[in-house]
Scaffold this motif. Structure first.
Motif, mmCIF file in Angstrom:
data_model
loop_
_atom_site.group_PDB
_atom_site.id
_atom_site.type_symbol
_atom_site.label_atom_id
_atom_site.label_comp_id
_atom_site.label_asym_id
_atom_site.label_seq_id
_atom_site.Cartn_x
_atom_site.Cartn_y
_atom_site.Cartn_z
ATOM 1 N N GLN A 71 11.084 43.191 60.968
ATOM 2 C CA GLN A 71 11.440 43.735 59.660
ATOM 3 C C GLN A 71 11.951 45.171 59.776
ATOM 4 N N VAL A 72 11.373 45.957 60.682
ATOM 5 C CA VAL A 72 11.833 47.328 60.894
ATOM 6 C C VAL A 72 13.274 47.316 61.402
ATOM 7 N N ALA A 73 13.569 46.432 62.364
ATOM 8 C CA ALA A 73 14.930 46.329 62.901
ATOM 9 C C ALA A 73 15.911 45.904 61.810
ATOM 10 N N LEU A 74 15.511 44.949 60.989
ATOM 11 C CA LEU A 74 16.353 44.496 59.892
ATOM 12 C C LEU A 74 16.621 45.627 58.901
ATOM 13 N N LEU A 75 15.602 46.390 58.585
ATOM 14 C CA LEU A 75 15.750 47.514 57.664
ATOM 15 C C LEU A 75 16.669 48.578 58.245
ATOM 16 N N GLU A 76 16.545 48.854 59.534
ATOM 17 C CA GLU A 76 17.418 49.848 60.173
ATOM 18 C C GLU A 76 18.884 49.415 60.101
ATOM 19 N N ARG A 77 19.148 48.132 60.361
ATOM 20 C CA ARG A 77 20.521 47.628 60.273
ATOM 21 C C ARG A 77 21.039 47.723 58.835
ATOM 22 N N ALA A 78 20.190 47.399 57.875
ATOM 23 C CA ALA A 78 20.597 47.470 56.462
ATOM 24 C C ALA A 78 20.891 48.910 56.051
ATOM 25 N N ARG A 79 20.066 49.852 56.502
ATOM 26 C CA ARG A 79 20.301 51.267 56.180
ATOM 27 C C ARG A 79 21.617 51.753 56.784
ATOM 28 N N LYS A 80 21.882 51.347 58.034
ATOM 29 C CA LYS A 80 23.123 51.743 58.696
ATOM 30 C C LYS A 80 24.329 51.204 57.926
ATOM 31 N N LYS A 81 24.269 49.938 57.543
ATOM 32 C CA LYS A 81 25.367 49.322 56.795
ATOM 33 C C LYS A 81 25.539 50.001 55.436
ATOM 34 N N LEU A 82 24.440 50.320 54.779
ATOM 35 C CA LEU A 82 24.504 51.003 53.485
ATOM 36 C C LEU A 82 25.190 52.359 53.632
ATOM 37 N N ASN A 83 24.824 53.110 54.656
ATOM 38 C CA ASN A 83 25.459 54.416 54.880
ATOM 39 C C ASN A 83 26.952 54.263 55.134
ATOM 40 N N GLU A 84 27.328 53.248 55.926
ATOM 41 C CA GLU A 84 28.749 53.001 56.194
ATOM 42 C C GLU A 84 29.492 52.694 54.901
ATOM 43 N N LEU A 85 28.909 51.844 54.077
ATOM 44 C CA LEU A 85 29.557 51.475 52.813
ATOM 45 C C LEU A 85 29.637 52.663 51.856
ATOM 46 N N GLN A 86 28.596 53.481 51.827
ATOM 47 C CA GLN A 86 28.629 54.669 50.963
ATOM 48 C C GLN A 86 29.725 55.633 51.412
ATOM 49 N N ASN A 87 29.886 55.772 52.721
ATOM 50 C CA ASN A 87 30.944 56.646 53.235
ATOM 51 C C ASN A 87 32.326 56.095 52.892
ATOM 52 N N LYS A 88 32.513 54.775 53.006
ATOM 53 C CA LYS A 88 33.791 54.165 52.658
ATOM 54 C C LYS A 88 34.105 54.367 51.176
ATOM 55 N N ILE A 89 33.100 54.197 50.334
ATOM 56 C CA ILE A 89 33.291 54.391 48.892
ATOM 57 C C ILE A 89 33.670 55.835 48.600
ATOM 58 N N ALA A 90 32.997 56.762 49.255
ATOM 59 C CA ALA A 90 33.311 58.178 49.038
ATOM 60 C C ALA A 90 34.748 58.486 49.451
ATOM 61 N N LEU A 91 35.196 57.929 50.584
ATOM 62 C CA LEU A 91 36.578 58.142 51.022
ATOM 63 C C LEU A 91 37.565 57.526 50.039
ATOM 64 N N LEU A 92 37.285 56.327 49.566
ATOM 65 C CA LEU A 92 38.169 55.667 48.596
ATOM 66 C C LEU A 92 38.232 56.440 47.296
ATOM 67 N N GLU A 93 37.111 56.945 46.833
ATOM 68 C CA GLU A 93 37.088 57.737 45.603
ATOM 69 C C GLU A 93 37.839 59.034 45.794
ATOM 70 N N ALA A 94 37.727 59.635 46.968
ATOM 71 C CA ALA A 94 38.443 60.881 47.241
ATOM 72 C C ALA A 94 39.947 60.630 47.290
ATOM 73 N N ASP A 95 40.373 59.523 47.914
ATOM 74 C CA ASP A 95 41.783 59.175 47.957
ATOM 75 C C ASP A 95 42.329 58.866 46.575
ATOM 76 N N ARG A 96 41.530 58.220 45.772
ATOM 77 C CA ARG A 96 41.941 57.829 44.425
ATOM 78 C C ARG A 96 42.125 59.055 43.534
ATOM 79 N N GLY A 97 41.311 60.070 43.779
ATOM 80 C CA GLY A 97 41.366 61.289 42.971
ATOM 81 C C GLY A 97 42.546 62.174 43.288
ATOM 82 N N LYS A 98 43.211 61.943 44.411
ATOM 83 C CA LYS A 98 44.354 62.798 44.795
ATOM 84 C C LYS A 98 45.592 62.473 44.015
#
Length: 98
Positions: A71-98
């Motif tokens: 369960q710890v390993a699964l949670l670590e993978r989920a956290r990593k994926k969440l961070n990646e997705l949050q970063n992608k969203i932030a980049l898309l929002e920044a591009d959209r705002g330009k």
């Protein structure tokens, strides 16, 4: 606790440290029971006793070390994926705002 048959509390860190002495005692009891059963000719009793013991521990919120680490390993993978997705969203929002 590197023992594969060790148990962990599925709770916040405070409860884990408080319960470690009790868990050590349960591990010792389990080891003694395991030794006693292995030395007896009743192998079916061992299987049933082990299953019953683990099910009783599970009812009290305890899981095996193997389950906990999975369960710890699964949670670590989920956290990593969440961070990646949050970063992608932030980049898309920044591009959209330009």
């Amino acid at each position: 606790m590197s023992n594969q048959n060790a148990f962990c509390v599925n709770a916040p860190n405070i409860l884990v440290t408080k319960a470690s002495a009790a868990l050590d005692a349960l591990n010792q009891l389990a080891a003694k029971l395991d030794s006693a059963i292995r030395n007896s000719p009743v192998s079916e009793l061992e299987k049933n006793a082990r299953q019953h013991f683990i099910s009783q521990l599970a009812k009290h919120g305890l899981v095996t070390r193997e389950e906990y680490e999975g369960q710890v390993a699964l949670l670590e993978r989920a956290r990593k994926k969440l961070n990646e997705l949050q970063n992608k969203i932030a980049l898309l929002e920044a591009d959209r705002g330009k």
